[in-house]
Structures are given as structure tokens and as C-alpha cells.
Design a protein around this motif. Structure first.
Motif, PDB file in Angstrom:
ATOM      1  N   HIS A 114      -1.382  10.689  -5.446  1.00 56.06           N
ATOM      2  CA  HIS A 114      -0.477   9.710  -4.848  1.00 56.06           C
ATOM      3  C   HIS A 114      -0.600   8.353  -5.550  1.00 56.06           C
ATOM      4  O   HIS A 114       0.409   7.721  -5.878  1.00 56.06           O
ATOM      5  CB  HIS A 114      -0.780   9.547  -3.357  1.00 56.06           C
ATOM      6  CG  HIS A 114      -0.002   8.438  -2.723  1.00 56.06           C
ATOM      7  ND1 HIS A 114       1.269   8.618  -2.224  1.00 56.06           N
ATOM      8  CD2 HIS A 114      -0.292   7.128  -2.560  1.00 56.06           C
ATOM      9  CE1 HIS A 114       1.721   7.468  -1.772  1.00 56.06           C
ATOM     10  NE2 HIS A 114       0.793   6.542  -1.948  1.00 56.06           N
ATOM     11  N   ARG A 147       1.941   5.909  -7.686  1.00 56.92           N
ATOM     12  CA  ARG A 147       2.121   4.503  -7.311  1.00 56.92           C
ATOM     13  C   ARG A 147       1.931   3.594  -8.539  1.00 56.92           C
ATOM     14  O   ARG A 147       2.686   2.639  -8.747  1.00 56.92           O
ATOM     15  CB  ARG A 147       1.086   4.149  -6.238  1.00 56.92           C
ATOM     16  CG  ARG A 147       1.543   3.128  -5.247  1.00 56.92           C
ATOM     17  CD  ARG A 147       0.548   3.041  -4.114  1.00 56.92           C
ATOM     18  NE  ARG A 147       0.960   3.818  -2.959  1.00 56.92           N
ATOM     19  CZ  ARG A 147       1.818   3.396  -2.046  1.00 56.92           C
ATOM     20  NH1 ARG A 147       2.361   2.209  -2.164  1.00 56.92           N
ATOM     21  NH2 ARG A 147       2.136   4.133  -1.027  1.00 56.92           N
ATOM     22  N   SER A 173       4.931   3.898 -10.755  1.00 57.25           N
ATOM     23  CA  SER A 173       6.116   3.192 -10.245  1.00 57.25           C
ATOM     24  C   SER A 173       5.983   1.680 -10.442  1.00 57.25           C
ATOM     25  O   SER A 173       6.973   0.988 -10.636  1.00 57.25           O
ATOM     26  CB  SER A 173       6.357   3.536  -8.777  1.00 57.25           C
ATOM     27  OG  SER A 173       5.317   3.038  -7.992  1.00 57.25           O
ATOM     28  N   VAL A 200       6.388  -5.144  -2.743  1.00 60.04           N
ATOM     29  CA  VAL A 200       5.607  -4.137  -3.479  1.00 60.04           C
ATOM     30  C   VAL A 200       4.110  -4.469  -3.372  1.00 60.04           C
ATOM     31  O   VAL A 200       3.276  -3.588  -3.136  1.00 60.04           O
ATOM     32  CB  VAL A 200       6.063  -4.072  -4.960  1.00 60.04           C
ATOM     33  CG1 VAL A 200       5.077  -3.285  -5.796  1.00 60.04           C
ATOM     34  CG2 VAL A 200       7.452  -3.464  -5.053  1.00 60.04           C
ATOM     35  N   GLN A 225       2.783  -3.625   0.038  1.00 65.02           N
ATOM     36  CA  GLN A 225       2.641  -2.182   0.224  1.00 65.02           C
ATOM     37  C   GLN A 225       1.391  -1.661  -0.484  1.00 65.02           C
ATOM     38  O   GLN A 225       0.645  -0.850   0.066  1.00 65.02           O
ATOM     39  CB  GLN A 225       3.889  -1.469  -0.318  1.00 65.02           C
ATOM     40  CG  GLN A 225       4.027  -0.036   0.145  1.00 65.02           C
ATOM     41  CD  GLN A 225       4.201   0.079   1.655  1.00 65.02           C
ATOM     42  OE1 GLN A 225       4.647  -0.851   2.314  1.00 65.02           O
ATOM     43  NE2 GLN A 225       3.813   1.219   2.207  1.00 65.02           N
ATOM     44  N   THR A 280      -1.663  -2.671   1.506  1.00 63.08           N
ATOM     45  CA  THR A 280      -1.804  -1.873   2.729  1.00 63.08           C
ATOM     46  C   THR A 280      -2.336  -0.480   2.391  1.00 63.08           C
ATOM     47  O   THR A 280      -3.254   0.029   3.055  1.00 63.08           O
ATOM     48  CB  THR A 280      -0.441  -1.747   3.447  1.00 63.08           C
ATOM     49  OG1 THR A 280       0.059  -3.056   3.677  1.00 63.08           O
ATOM     50  CG2 THR A 280      -0.573  -1.033   4.767  1.00 63.08           C
ATOM     51  N   ALA A 281      -1.767   0.122   1.361  1.00 62.99           N
ATOM     52  CA  ALA A 281      -2.207   1.469   0.976  1.00 62.99           C
ATOM     53  C   ALA A 281      -3.670   1.450   0.540  1.00 62.99           C
ATOM     54  O   ALA A 281      -4.465   2.306   0.954  1.00 62.99           O
ATOM     55  CB  ALA A 281      -1.316   2.002  -0.144  1.00 62.99           C
ATOM     56  N   SER A 290      -5.932  -0.686   1.369  1.00 64.79           N
ATOM     57  CA  SER A 290      -6.778  -0.984   2.525  1.00 64.79           C
ATOM     58  C   SER A 290      -7.036   0.272   3.349  1.00 64.79           C
ATOM     59  O   SER A 290      -8.159   0.574   3.733  1.00 64.79           O
ATOM     60  CB  SER A 290      -6.093  -2.056   3.375  1.00 64.79           C
ATOM     61  OG  SER A 290      -6.777  -2.235   4.566  1.00 64.79           O
ATOM     62  N   ARG A 291      -5.961   1.018   3.616  1.00 65.72           N
ATOM     63  CA  ARG A 291      -6.103   2.227   4.446  1.00 65.72           C
ATOM     64  C   ARG A 291      -6.960   3.280   3.756  1.00 65.72           C
ATOM     65  O   ARG A 291      -7.788   3.920   4.385  1.00 65.72           O
ATOM     66  CB  ARG A 291      -4.732   2.833   4.732  1.00 65.72           C
ATOM     67  CG  ARG A 291      -3.880   1.906   5.545  1.00 65.72           C
ATOM     68  CD  ARG A 291      -2.879   2.600   6.392  1.00 65.72           C
ATOM     69  NE  ARG A 291      -2.650   1.711   7.546  1.00 65.72           N
ATOM     70  CZ  ARG A 291      -2.116   2.087   8.666  1.00 65.72           C
ATOM     71  NH1 ARG A 291      -1.759   3.325   8.841  1.00 65.72           N
ATOM     72  NH2 ARG A 291      -1.969   1.229   9.658  1.00 65.72           N
ATOM     73  N   TYR A 292      -6.730   3.467   2.478  1.00 70.67           N
ATOM     74  CA  TYR A 292      -7.373   4.606   1.824  1.00 70.67           C
ATOM     75  C   TYR A 292      -8.727   4.273   1.200  1.00 70.67           C
ATOM     76  O   TYR A 292      -9.488   5.182   0.880  1.00 70.67           O
ATOM     77  CB  TYR A 292      -6.397   5.274   0.850  1.00 70.67           C
ATOM     78  CG  TYR A 292      -5.361   6.022   1.651  1.00 70.67           C
ATOM     79  CD1 TYR A 292      -5.643   7.278   2.160  1.00 70.67           C
ATOM     80  CD2 TYR A 292      -4.148   5.425   1.989  1.00 70.67           C
ATOM     81  CE1 TYR A 292      -4.735   7.940   2.968  1.00 70.67           C
ATOM     82  CE2 TYR A 292      -3.226   6.086   2.796  1.00 70.67           C
ATOM     83  CZ  TYR A 292      -3.529   7.341   3.284  1.00 70.67           C
ATOM     84  OH  TYR A 292      -2.634   7.996   4.097  1.00 70.67           O
ATOM     85  N   LEU A 307      -3.068  10.954   8.587  1.00 69.27           N
ATOM     86  CA  LEU A 307      -3.009  10.201   7.337  1.00 69.27           C
ATOM     87  C   LEU A 307      -1.848  10.743   6.505  1.00 69.27           C
ATOM     88  O   LEU A 307      -1.786  11.944   6.248  1.00 69.27           O
ATOM     89  CB  LEU A 307      -4.335  10.337   6.573  1.00 69.27           C
ATOM     90  CG  LEU A 307      -5.525   9.649   7.230  1.00 69.27           C
ATOM     91  CD1 LEU A 307      -6.832  10.098   6.592  1.00 69.27           C
ATOM     92  CD2 LEU A 307      -5.399   8.136   7.155  1.00 69.27           C
ATOM     93  N   ASP A 308      -0.973   9.848   6.110  1.00 62.05           N
ATOM     94  CA  ASP A 308       0.246  10.283   5.426  1.00 62.05           C
ATOM     95  C   ASP A 308      -0.041  11.054   4.146  1.00 62.05           C
ATOM     96  O   ASP A 308       0.697  11.963   3.790  1.00 62.05           O
ATOM     97  CB  ASP A 308       1.117   9.071   5.103  1.00 62.05           C
ATOM     98  CG  ASP A 308       1.614   8.424   6.371  1.00 62.05           C
ATOM     99  OD1 ASP A 308       2.360   9.079   7.100  1.00 62.05           O
ATOM    100  OD2 ASP A 308       1.215   7.282   6.647  1.00 62.05           O
TER     101      ASP A 308
END
Lengths: 151, 413
Positions: free
Chosen positions: B51, B55, B58, B74, B77, B80-81, B83-85, B139-140
Motif C-alpha cells: 500500500h 502511495r 502516487s 495530500v 492524508q 494520517t496514514a 500515524s495509524r500504521y 484496519l483498511d
């Protein structure tokens, strides 16, 4: 909030929103774009704005969506506040527009890009407010995570 | 719309975002060199890596002249990504720690596959926080993964394993049919409670309006307490059915003598214990009747919060029987049997003789026997009892290993 609930997570929706905004920028600039993200975002928005069940005696929004959608609705429709049905109708209208963006005019695309950026910002703010960055905050509840007891 | 990203600040900001993602990917490569006891954690890392590779690509492919608003979005995002992962990477890293009871992985994974989904994967780990917790397929990037964590200090304590039953319950709750049925019942109960106390509810809405919550938003706010509480009740019932009395003992070990704080997403501690006792009685689970004696209720909150809880608790109370049935019926449909008392007695007798069970007792049966042994020996907390406590832990782990071996021999035969 989660994939298994039928509706996408706030995080996933925010990701789709910013990706759609980037693709709309490409379109404005005349670059090659990936139109699939518009369908994905349209579908995700539809799922978030549908009732959990048609048989429930009152309608409620899934946690995590009401506040950002209401803020977005008020800002984009110049309203002071919004009821659930108004917000749902607004999200559905925008979802329909997104599903057809590939064939729409550039003017319409610019408006949708504004929507996508505003949606993204509202969702990011919501995640921060929910404690998405500090998941073990005790009173704060991160919908992605849960435990046997309240800390 | 704002200006375009044709300035140095924005270019540097995008460069920072790329460097942060690159550093994250470097960390994943480093973690992939770890020694994993089970493949699930390694596979989770692969999904996350793929993933973030996309990212990073992109980011590189962003148009040369892009609006500042878009760059800000961007960057948010990405942050956030990350931080979560980053937290998930830490969780995966700790899953490799040798303090974890690796023996429980296979029986728990089999259980999860039986009651959640046959293709689900499981990562067991620990957290430096005194709370058992889970990411219940939420978790997405890891939609087919159940992540369950124990407090780091307890991750080697087999006796707390029954609490994993509660955590697995959160994943089962996400089954569309179960959640929809529970929510339909909850909304009916909610409407009935409001209808019976309309004046009181109108007063609450007025109080909430002063906090700038319109009526619908206020009702959604109150109702979210009902849904979250019911998820906890569902998970408790599921854990209790699967692990029998050992669930109650592990629960008491961890939460006694009750909470000093009431989270709106959980039933009151005393109500939760009452539901557990009632369910145990209904299921015929024998346990120490004094286990929850003197359980403390959390202190009252402010007026508005108490009023929200009044309505939520009433609706929860009316929906508990349905939620309980949903949990039990689901387990029965999946072919999950509660622990067998004869098997528990056999294993308990083996433990008394200081030998592991050699007849393939199930994980819940081994845990029930372990708890019985511990409680009959006064908790084994004195310094001079430490060797006996360690021995009990080892007897349980060895019994789990033998059980796993017998199961595999039988399967391969």
C-alpha cells in the motif's frame, strides 16, 4: 465505521476524496486521469448515507460521519444546520454527480473538486477529533480499535 | 481556489511527505527481517508495504503544477496514514517478542476462522498499555486480519487468554446479519424508551441544544452509546460461551473490583457483571458465586451525561436478551461447543499430579482447569509459590501443544 458494516471507514473515505481531487486536477490540466476513483468515491458515499436498516423506527448516522457531513452540508449549501435526511439527500446528489464526472464539463469538475477537498478536510478533522492519532486516550474512542475495558 | 504549487515551500513540503513514506518503507524492510513465529504477521507487513509503495508512487506522479489546497490535503492524508500504521508496525514488531505465548496462536486462529471467516488471519501481540484490545478487522489495509493485543506484562500469562474471546467478539459483531438484527432491535427498544419518557427526553434534547447539538444529532449522539454498549455485551457473551468459567475468572482478574470510570461505550461495571452472571446461569456454567462480591459501580457523572446514560442504558437493558441470543446462536451454528466439565475435571486432576493433559483437551478446557487449580491454591501469589505458578503456566502451555499435536496427527491420519 468499518468495512464489515457496509459503509467504508472514515479513513478510507478520506483517501478516496483526496485521490478524486487529484484526478480532477489532472482533468483540469488536461492530463491522463484514472476515472475509477470517481466510481469508488461515489459508491462509498452512497453506502455511508444509506440507513443501516429500512425497518428501524428512526434513522441515525453511523458514528464518525454525522459531524463531517453536516459541516460539509452547511458550508456547501450555505445553511446553518442540517437534518439527517437533508444531509443524506445532499450526499446522494453529490455521489450521483461524481459517478458521472467523466462525461461532465470542466466547470462541473471544478465544483466537484471543491467538494472533494472540503470532504477530505472535514473527515481528517473528524479523525483527529475522534482520537485517531491517540487511540489509547481513555474517554476517546477510536472506532478502529476496541478493548475489553475502558482505560 | 488557492495558488498553485509552483513555489519552494510547497515543493519542499511534498519532498518531506516522500521522505516520510520512504522512511516508513525502510522500517518495514527492517521489520521483515525479524523472526516471526507465525506467517500472519509477516503477511500483514507485506500488505502494508504494498500500500505504501503505491502511495509513494502516487506522490511522485502528482502533476507538476498542483494547487496548494491539494498539496495540503495530500500531506494530511500521508500523515494520517503514517500515524495509524506506525502503531500497527509496532504491534507487529511486538508479536515477535518471545515473552508472547506462541502456543495459543493456532487454537485461537482456528476459532477465529470458525466463527468469523475461513480466510481470516490472526496476529497476537502486546501493547505497553494495561488494556487487552483488538483491531477487529477494522484496519483498511488489513481487512482480513484480526489483531489482538494483551498488556505487555501479561502477554506470557496464559490465564488471561479467555479475554481474547471478548476481543474476537468484536470481529464477529461486524457480521452484517448480526449487527443489523441487533440494531433493528435496539432502535425499537430506543423508540419505546423515548415514548415512555417523552417529557424527560425532550428536556434532555433542550439541554443538548444548549450545547449546539440539534435534535437529530443529539439523538444520534445518545444512540451511539446504545450500539457501542451492545457490542461490548455481545463480545462478553461470546467470550463467556467459548471459554466458560475461565472467562469470568480472567475478567475478574483483570477488572476487579470494578471500574472507577464509566465510558459511555460500555455498560456500567455492575450491570456488565450482572449480565455475565445471568448468562452463565442460563448456560449452566458453574463458577465461584462470590467471584463478583463487592463489585464497585463507577461514580455518577454530570447531569446531562447521566441523562444520556439513563436512556441508553434502558434501551440496552431491553435489547440484551436479543443480543445474547444472537451471540449464542451464532456460535452454535458455527459448531462451537462450550467447555466440557468432564474434560476440565480430567485436566485438573492431571495438573494436580503435575503432568500436562495428554488427551487433547480444548484450549478453553485447559484454561478452565488452570484457573480452578490457581484459585484452589489461593492464587499462587506468594514468593514461595512462584515455582508452582510457573509450573502451572508451563503445564497449560504443554497441554495446549499436546492438544495441537494430537489434532494434527488426527487430521493427517
Amino acid at each position: 465505521m468499518n468495512a464489515g458494516y457496509g459503509a467504508p471507514s472514515v479513513f478510507l473515505l478520506s483517501d478516496l476524496a483526496i485521490r478524486a481531487a487529484v484526478e480532477l486536477e489532472r482533468r483540469t490540466l488536461g492530463e491522463t486521469l484514472d476515472g475509477q476513483v470517481f466510481d469508488e468515491l461515489a459508491g462509498a458515499l452512497r453506502r455511508t448515507s444509506q440507513p443501516v436498516s429500512a425497518t428501524t423506527p428512526f434513522h441515525f448516522a453511523e458514528p464518525g460521519y454525522y459531524s463531517p457531513f453536516e459541516r460539509l452540508f452547511c458550508a456547501r449549501e450555505s445553511r446553518q444546520s442540517g437534518g439527517i435526511e437533508d444531509i443524506r439527500a445532499f450526499i446522494q446528489r453529490t455521489s450521483d454527480a461524481l459517478a458521472q464526472v467523466k462525461g461532465s464539463s470542466l466547470d462541473g469538475a471544478a465544483d466537484l473538486q471543491g467538494f472533494c477537498l472540503a470532504l477530505h478536510k472535514a473527515l481528517i478533522q473528524e479523525m483527529a477529533a475522534e482520537g485517531g492519532f491517540v487511540v489509547h486516550g481513555g474517554q476517546q474512542h477510536d472506532p478502529a480499535e476496541t478493548g475489553v475495558c475502558a482505560a | 481556489m488557492s495558488s498553485t504549487a509552483d513555489n519552494n515551500t510547497t515543493r519542499l513540503r511534498l519532498a518531506s511527505a516522500r521522505r516520510k513514506v520512504t522512511a516508513f518503507l525502510d522500517q518495514i524492510r527492517h521489520l521483515e527481517a525479524s523472526d516471526f513465529a507465525h506467517d500472519d504477521a509477516r503477511e500483514a507487513l507485506e500488505f502494508i508495504r504494498e500500500h505504501f509503495n503505491v502511495r509513494l508512487a502516487s506522490l511522485t506522479l502528482l502533476p507538476a503544477k498542483v494547487q496548494d489546497d491539494l498539496v495540503d490535503g495530500v500531506c494530511w492524508q500521508i500523515s494520517t496514514a503514517l500515524s495509524r500504521y506506525t502503531e500497527v508496525l509496532g504491534f507487529i514488531l511486538r508479536s515477535t517478542n518471545v515473552r508472547n505465548a506462541f502456543e495459543i496462536h493456532f487454537p485461537l486462529k482456528r476459532l477465529v476462522r470458525k466463527i468469523v471467516s475461513p480466510d481470516v488471519q490472526l496476529v497476537l501481540s502486546s501493547e505497553w498499555n494495561f488494556v487487552p484490545f483488538t483491531y477487529p478487522m477494522s484496519l483498511d489495509l488489513l481487512p482480513n486480519f484480526v489483531l489482538i493485543g494483551a498488556p505487555a506484562t501479561e502477554s506470557g500469562n496464559v490465564l488471561t487468554t479467555p479475554l481474547a474471546g471478548h476481543e474476537i467478539g468484536h470481529s464477529v459483531w461486524r457480521t452484517e446479519a448480526i449487527r443489523t438484527k441487533a440494531l433493528e432491535a435496539a432502535t425499537l427498544a430506543w423508540a419505546a424508551v423515548i415514548a415512555g419518557e417523552q417529557t424527560r427526553f425532550d428536556r434532555l434534547l433542550n439541554d443538548l441544544a444548549a450545547l449546539k447539538l440539534n435534535a437529530e444529532r443529539a439523538e444520534t449522539h445518545c444512540f451511539s452509546s446504545v450500539t457501542r454498549q451492545l457490542e461490548e455485551v455481545f463480545s462478553d457473551v461470546l467470550g463467556l460461551y467459548i471459554f466458560g468459567a475461565s472467562y469470568l475468572y480472567a475478567y475478574e482478574y483483570f477488572l476487579a473490583p470494578g471500574s472507577t470510570f464509566r465510558d459511555r461505550g460500555y455498560p456500567s461495571g455492575t450491570v456488565r457483571v450482572a449480565i455475565l452472571k445471568e448468562t452463565a446461569q442460563e448456560l449452566g456454567i458453574a463458577f465461584d458465586p462470590h467471584l463478583f462480591d463487592g463489585w464497585q459501580a463507577p461514580p455518577e457523572k454530570g447531569h446531562i451525561e447521566e441523562e444520556v446514560l439513563f436512556f441508553a442504558d434502558e434501551a440496552v437493558s431491553r435489547t440484551v436478551p436479543i443480543v445474547r441470543s444472537l451471540a449464542i446462536d451464532h456460535l452454535k451454528t458455527c459448531g462451537v461447543a462450550p467447555p466440557d466439565s468432564a474434560a476440565i475435571a480430567r485436566i485438573r486432576a492431571n495438573f494436580a499430579a503435575h503432568v500436562p493433559d495428554g488427551e487433547g483437551g480444548t484450549l478453553p478446557e485447559i484454561l478452565c482447569a488452570g484457573w480452578e487449580y490457581l484459585r484452589e491454591h489461593g492464587g499462587l501469589a506468594r514468593d514461595d509459590q512462584q515455582p508452582e505458578y510457573d509450573m502451572l503456566n508451563e503445564l497449560m502451555l504443554k497441554s495446549i501443544e499436546v492438544s495441537e499435536f494430537l489434532l494434527r496427527v488426527k487430521t493427517d491420519a
